[in-house]
Motif scaffolding. Structure first.
Motif, PDB file in Angstrom:
ATOM      1  N   ALA A 169       0.831  -1.216   0.000  1.00 48.00           N
ATOM      2  CA  ALA A 169       0.000   0.000   0.000  1.00 48.00           C
ATOM      3  C   ALA A 169       0.863   1.263   0.000  1.00 48.00           C
ATOM      4  CB  ALA A 169      -0.973  -0.006   1.174  1.00 48.00           C
ATOM      5  N   ARG A 170       1.948   1.213  -0.775  1.00 42.63           N
ATOM      6  CA  ARG A 170       2.843   2.361  -0.910  1.00 42.63           C
ATOM      7  C   ARG A 170       2.911   2.762  -2.379  1.00 42.63           C
ATOM      8  NH1 ARG A 170       2.129   2.281   3.821  1.00 42.63           N
ATOM      9  NH2 ARG A 170       3.684   2.098   5.447  1.00 42.63           N
ATOM     10  N   VAL A 171       3.424   3.947  -2.639  1.00 40.88           N
ATOM     11  CA  VAL A 171       3.543   4.443  -4.004  1.00 40.88           C
ATOM     12  C   VAL A 171       5.021   4.612  -4.337  1.00 40.88           C
ATOM     13  CG1 VAL A 171       3.028   6.354  -5.573  1.00 40.88           C
ATOM     14  CG2 VAL A 171       1.350   5.662  -3.845  1.00 40.88           C
ATOM     15  N   LEU A 172       5.422   4.115  -5.505  1.00 41.31           N
ATOM     16  CA  LEU A 172       6.791   4.279  -5.983  1.00 41.31           C
ATOM     17  C   LEU A 172       6.829   5.509  -6.880  1.00 41.31           C
ATOM     18  CD1 LEU A 172       9.706   3.143  -6.383  1.00 41.31           C
ATOM     19  CD2 LEU A 172       8.802   2.005  -8.418  1.00 41.31           C
ATOM     20  N   ILE A 173       7.736   6.427  -6.587  1.00 38.75           N
ATOM     21  CA  ILE A 173       7.890   7.631  -7.402  1.00 38.75           C
ATOM     22  C   ILE A 173       9.313   7.660  -7.943  1.00 38.75           C
ATOM     23  CG2 ILE A 173       7.716  10.140  -7.489  1.00 38.75           C
ATOM     24  CD1 ILE A 173       5.993   9.965  -4.922  1.00 38.75           C
ATOM     25  N   PRO A 174       9.517   7.230  -9.204  1.00 43.43           N
ATOM     26  CA  PRO A 174      10.872   7.287  -9.776  1.00 43.43           C
ATOM     27  C   PRO A 174      11.328   8.740  -9.930  1.00 43.43           C
ATOM     28  CG  PRO A 174       9.450   5.861 -11.078  1.00 43.43           C
ATOM     29  CD  PRO A 174       8.570   6.626 -10.135  1.00 43.43           C
ATOM     30  N   TRP A 221      17.063  16.123   0.009  1.00 42.36           N
ATOM     31  CA  TRP A 221      16.098  17.219  -0.122  1.00 42.36           C
ATOM     32  C   TRP A 221      15.703  17.366  -1.596  1.00 42.36           C
ATOM     33  CZ3 TRP A 221      17.426  22.730   2.137  1.00 42.36           C
ATOM     34  CH2 TRP A 221      16.316  23.550   2.073  1.00 42.36           C
ATOM     35  N   ASN A 222      16.692  17.313  -2.508  1.00 42.33           N
ATOM     36  CA  ASN A 222      16.398  17.461  -3.934  1.00 42.33           C
ATOM     37  C   ASN A 222      15.591  16.280  -4.482  1.00 42.33           C
ATOM     38  OD1 ASN A 222      17.457  20.012  -4.648  1.00 42.33           O
ATOM     39  ND2 ASN A 222      19.529  19.196  -4.467  1.00 42.33           N
ATOM     40  N   VAL A 223      15.874  15.075  -3.989  1.00 42.28           N
ATOM     41  CA  VAL A 223      15.089  13.908  -4.413  1.00 42.28           C
ATOM     42  C   VAL A 223      13.637  14.093  -3.970  1.00 42.28           C
ATOM     43  CG1 VAL A 223      14.711  11.441  -4.019  1.00 42.28           C
ATOM     44  CG2 VAL A 223      17.011  12.285  -4.528  1.00 42.28           C
ATOM     45  N   ALA A 224      13.438  14.529  -2.733  1.00 43.24           N
ATOM     46  CA  ALA A 224      12.076  14.758  -2.226  1.00 43.24           C
ATOM     47  C   ALA A 224      11.378  15.855  -3.027  1.00 43.24           C
ATOM     48  CB  ALA A 224      12.125  15.116  -0.745  1.00 43.24           C
ATOM     49  N   LEU A 225      12.113  16.916  -3.372  1.00 42.06           N
ATOM     50  CA  LEU A 225      11.532  17.997  -4.188  1.00 42.06           C
ATOM     51  C   LEU A 225      11.093  17.471  -5.552  1.00 42.06           C
ATOM     52  CD1 LEU A 225      13.972  20.977  -3.472  1.00 42.06           C
ATOM     53  CD2 LEU A 225      11.509  20.993  -3.070  1.00 42.06           C
ATOM     54  N   ARG A 226      11.956  16.678  -6.188  1.00 46.55           N
ATOM     55  CA  ARG A 226      11.641  16.160  -7.522  1.00 46.55           C
ATOM     56  C   ARG A 226      10.482  15.170  -7.485  1.00 46.55           C
ATOM     57  NH1 ARG A 226      17.653  15.410 -10.302  1.00 46.55           N
ATOM     58  NH2 ARG A 226      18.267  17.569  -9.981  1.00 46.55           N
ATOM     59  N   ALA A 227      10.333  14.480  -6.352  1.00 44.40           N
ATOM     60  CA  ALA A 227       9.222  13.525  -6.208  1.00 44.40           C
ATOM     61  C   ALA A 227       7.920  14.244  -5.874  1.00 44.40           C
ATOM     62  CB  ALA A 227       9.557  12.508  -5.128  1.00 44.40           C
ATOM     63  N   LEU A 245       7.265  20.945  -0.757  1.00 46.71           N
ATOM     64  CA  LEU A 245       6.975  22.161  -1.505  1.00 46.71           C
ATOM     65  C   LEU A 245       8.146  23.113  -1.363  1.00 46.71           C
ATOM     66  CD1 LEU A 245       3.259  22.779  -0.511  1.00 46.71           C
ATOM     67  CD2 LEU A 245       4.126  21.895  -2.672  1.00 46.71           C
ATOM     68  N   PRO A 246       8.653  23.648  -2.481  1.00 45.08           N
ATOM     69  CA  PRO A 246       9.753  24.598  -2.380  1.00 45.08           C
ATOM     70  C   PRO A 246       9.277  25.879  -1.704  1.00 45.08           C
ATOM     71  CG  PRO A 246       8.967  24.462  -4.634  1.00 45.08           C
ATOM     72  CD  PRO A 246       8.230  23.421  -3.850  1.00 45.08           C
ATOM     73  N   ASP A 247      10.194  26.550  -1.009  1.00 50.94           N
ATOM     74  CA  ASP A 247       9.859  27.834  -0.391  1.00 50.94           C
ATOM     75  C   ASP A 247       9.520  28.835  -1.480  1.00 50.94           C
ATOM     76  OD1 ASP A 247      10.315  26.867   2.113  1.00 50.94           O
ATOM     77  OD2 ASP A 247      12.352  27.638   2.253  1.00 50.94           O
ATOM     78  N   VAL A 248       8.483  29.595  -1.245  1.00 51.49           N
ATOM     79  CA  VAL A 248       8.099  30.638  -2.193  1.00 51.49           C
ATOM     80  C   VAL A 248       8.329  31.973  -1.506  1.00 51.49           C
ATOM     81  CG1 VAL A 248       6.241  31.622  -3.558  1.00 51.49           C
ATOM     82  CG2 VAL A 248       6.388  29.147  -3.244  1.00 51.49           C
TER      83      VAL A 248
END
Ligand SMILES: [Zn+2]
Length: 98
Positions: free
Chosen positions: A36-41, A84-90, A94-97
């Protein structure tokens, strides 16, 4: 003739490697679904060289385990920046605005 053979072998090796990753990702996706997990390449290229604050990509941003952006001077641990960049790309962060 030898050169062409080497190029063919390199191409074959690349195909095997590509197929290997495809099979691996397929199995991993099935395992994730059964749990019950999602794979995000995510494309991992330059994740440890990209500043998560300003987006500047530079090999000079990285000095061993230390990350210091040559553009905005953001400082962090290189492994933390990569994660952090992997999480951002996935799309998990949310990046700081400004
Ligand atoms: Zn920066």
């Amino acid at each position: 003739m030898v050169r062409r053979g080497a190029a063919s072998k390199a191409g074959l090796n690349r195909s095997i490697l590509d197929a290997g990753w495809g099979v691996f990702l397929g199995i991993l996706a099935q395992k994730a679904e059964s749990a019950a997990r999602v794979l995000i390449p995510v494309d991992p290229r330059n994740t440890s060289r990209t500043c998560p604050e300003c987006g500047h990509v530079d090999a000079q941003n990285r000095d061993g385990e230390k990350f210091q952006c040559t553009s905005c001077q953001h400082i962090d641990h290189a492994d933390r920046v990569g994660a952090w960049n992997v999480a951002l790309r996935a799309g998990l962060v949310l990046p700081d605005v400004a």
